[in-house]
Design a protein around this motif. Structure first.
Motif, PDB file in Angstrom:
ATOM      1  N   GLY A  28       0.703  -1.255  -0.038  1.00  0.00           N
ATOM      2  CA  GLY A  28       0.061   0.067   0.011  1.00  0.00           C
ATOM      3  C   GLY A  28       1.094   1.431  -0.013  1.00  0.00           C
ATOM      4  N   LEU A  29       2.047   1.207   0.818  1.00  0.00           N
ATOM      5  CA  LEU A  29       2.922   2.564   0.851  1.00  0.00           C
ATOM      6  C   LEU A  29       3.693   2.441  -0.531  1.00  0.00           C
ATOM      7  CD1 LEU A  29       4.109   2.140   4.361  1.00  0.00           C
ATOM      8  CD2 LEU A  29       2.657   3.686   3.461  1.00  0.00           C
ATOM      9  N   PHE A  30       3.784   1.401  -1.265  1.00  0.00           N
ATOM     10  CA  PHE A  30       4.553   1.347  -2.526  1.00  0.00           C
ATOM     11  C   PHE A  30       3.600   2.003  -3.662  1.00  0.00           C
ATOM     12  CE2 PHE A  30       6.270  -0.578  -6.330  1.00  0.00           C
ATOM     13  CZ  PHE A  30       7.591  -0.046  -6.325  1.00  0.00           C
ATOM     14  N   PHE A  31       2.371   1.671  -3.492  1.00  0.00           N
ATOM     15  CA  PHE A  31       1.482   2.271  -4.306  1.00  0.00           C
ATOM     16  C   PHE A  31       1.257   3.695  -4.230  1.00  0.00           C
ATOM     17  CE2 PHE A  31      -2.971   3.250  -5.541  1.00  0.00           C
ATOM     18  CZ  PHE A  31      -2.909   2.926  -6.831  1.00  0.00           C
ATOM     19  N   LEU A  32       1.214   4.103  -2.978  1.00  0.00           N
ATOM     20  CA  LEU A  32       1.161   5.595  -2.622  1.00  0.00           C
ATOM     21  C   LEU A  32       2.260   6.288  -2.968  1.00  0.00           C
ATOM     22  CD1 LEU A  32      -0.533   5.917   0.660  1.00  0.00           C
ATOM     23  CD2 LEU A  32      -1.395   6.628  -1.471  1.00  0.00           C
ATOM     24  N   LEU A  33       3.461   5.666  -2.974  1.00  0.00           N
ATOM     25  CA  LEU A  33       4.741   6.060  -3.365  1.00  0.00           C
ATOM     26  C   LEU A  33       4.898   6.418  -4.798  1.00  0.00           C
ATOM     27  CD1 LEU A  33       7.758   7.002  -2.150  1.00  0.00           C
ATOM     28  CD2 LEU A  33       8.327   4.832  -2.668  1.00  0.00           C
ATOM     29  N   ILE A  34       4.313   5.432  -5.517  1.00  0.00           N
ATOM     30  CA  ILE A  34       4.359   5.810  -7.101  1.00  0.00           C
ATOM     31  C   ILE A  34       3.688   6.724  -7.567  1.00  0.00           C
ATOM     32  CG2 ILE A  34       3.586   4.551  -9.262  1.00  0.00           C
ATOM     33  CD1 ILE A  34       4.194   1.777  -8.086  1.00  0.00           C
ATOM     34  N   ILE A  35       2.462   7.060  -6.942  1.00  0.00           N
ATOM     35  CA  ILE A  35       1.562   8.110  -7.419  1.00  0.00           C
ATOM     36  C   ILE A  35       2.407   9.499  -6.810  1.00  0.00           C
ATOM     37  CG2 ILE A  35      -0.575   9.310  -6.869  1.00  0.00           C
ATOM     38  CD1 ILE A  35      -1.972   6.527  -6.996  1.00  0.00           C
ATOM     39  N   ALA A  36       2.832   9.422  -5.665  1.00  0.00           N
ATOM     40  CA  ALA A  36       3.402  10.695  -5.025  1.00  0.00           C
ATOM     41  C   ALA A  36       4.893  11.000  -5.766  1.00  0.00           C
ATOM     42  CB  ALA A  36       3.786  10.548  -3.513  1.00  0.00           C
ATOM     43  N   LEU A  37       5.546   9.951  -6.260  1.00  0.00           N
ATOM     44  CA  LEU A  37       6.825  10.501  -7.088  1.00  0.00           C
ATOM     45  C   LEU A  37       6.479  10.810  -8.272  1.00  0.00           C
ATOM     46  CD1 LEU A  37       9.168   7.690  -5.866  1.00  0.00           C
ATOM     47  CD2 LEU A  37       9.379  10.228  -5.100  1.00  0.00           C
ATOM     48  N   ALA A  38       5.449  10.240  -8.891  1.00  0.00           N
ATOM     49  CA  ALA A  38       5.155  10.710 -10.320  1.00  0.00           C
ATOM     50  C   ALA A  38       4.702  12.086 -10.205  1.00  0.00           C
ATOM     51  CB  ALA A  38       3.927   9.845 -10.761  1.00  0.00           C
ATOM     52  N   MET A  39       3.697  12.319  -9.377  1.00  0.00           N
ATOM     53  CA  MET A  39       3.393  13.791  -9.370  1.00  0.00           C
ATOM     54  C   MET A  39       4.526  14.646  -8.937  1.00  0.00           C
ATOM     55  SD  MET A  39       0.057  13.874  -9.834  1.00  0.00           S
ATOM     56  CE  MET A  39      -0.480  15.375  -9.395  1.00  0.00           C
ATOM     57  N   ARG A  40       5.344  14.455  -8.163  1.00  0.00           N
ATOM     58  CA  ARG A  40       6.489  15.170  -7.839  1.00  0.00           C
ATOM     59  C   ARG A  40       7.426  15.383  -9.191  1.00  0.00           C
ATOM     60  NH1 ARG A  40      11.934  13.670  -5.067  1.00  0.00           N
ATOM     61  NH2 ARG A  40      12.824  15.757  -4.694  1.00  0.00           N
TER      62      ARG A  40
END
Length: 116
Positions: A28-40
């Motif tokens: 779950g944290l990895f999925f959130l990390l993918i979205i957050a890093l893409a937005m960044r």
């Protein structure tokens, strides 16, 4: 004949809850990390995009990922290929634009200075 469809259960009504339930806390944290890093990455390279077309592509992809990120709290459509393909394509375009931006930045930074 309808008994097959009657017992098919379904999944969580949230992308984030589904990722947590299927893959655990790390998934779950990895999925959130993918979205957050893409937005960044999209927001970081938006100002320095090489062309106006690249900037508008980043804006469109950023808005699409943001819209899906908000929508992901309420529904789970990533298993549907009609939604999964545009979502992962937008992430790929953001990554591609960011990697070409970083490559161009490294080439400019590594240019030797002339000593007079």
């Amino acid at each position: 004949m309808t008994a097959h469809y009657y017992y098919c259960g379904g999944t969580a009504h949230s992308e984030y809850l589904l990722a947590l339930s299927e893959t655990g806390i790390l998934g779950g944290l990895f999925f959130l990390l993918i979205i957050a890093l893409a937005m960044r990455a999209a927001l970081g390279s938006m100002d320095t995009a090489a062309t106006n077309k690249a900037r508008w592509t980043l804006i469109a992809c950023c808005l699409a990922v943001l819209a899906y990120g908000v929508h992901g709290f309420f529904n789970n459509y990533l298993e549907d290929c009609k939604v999964a393909f545009p979502f992962w394509s937008c992430l790929a375009l953001i990554t591609l634009n960011n990697s070409t931006h970083l490559t161009a930045t490294r080439q400019v930074d590594s240019t030797p200075e002339r000593i007079p």
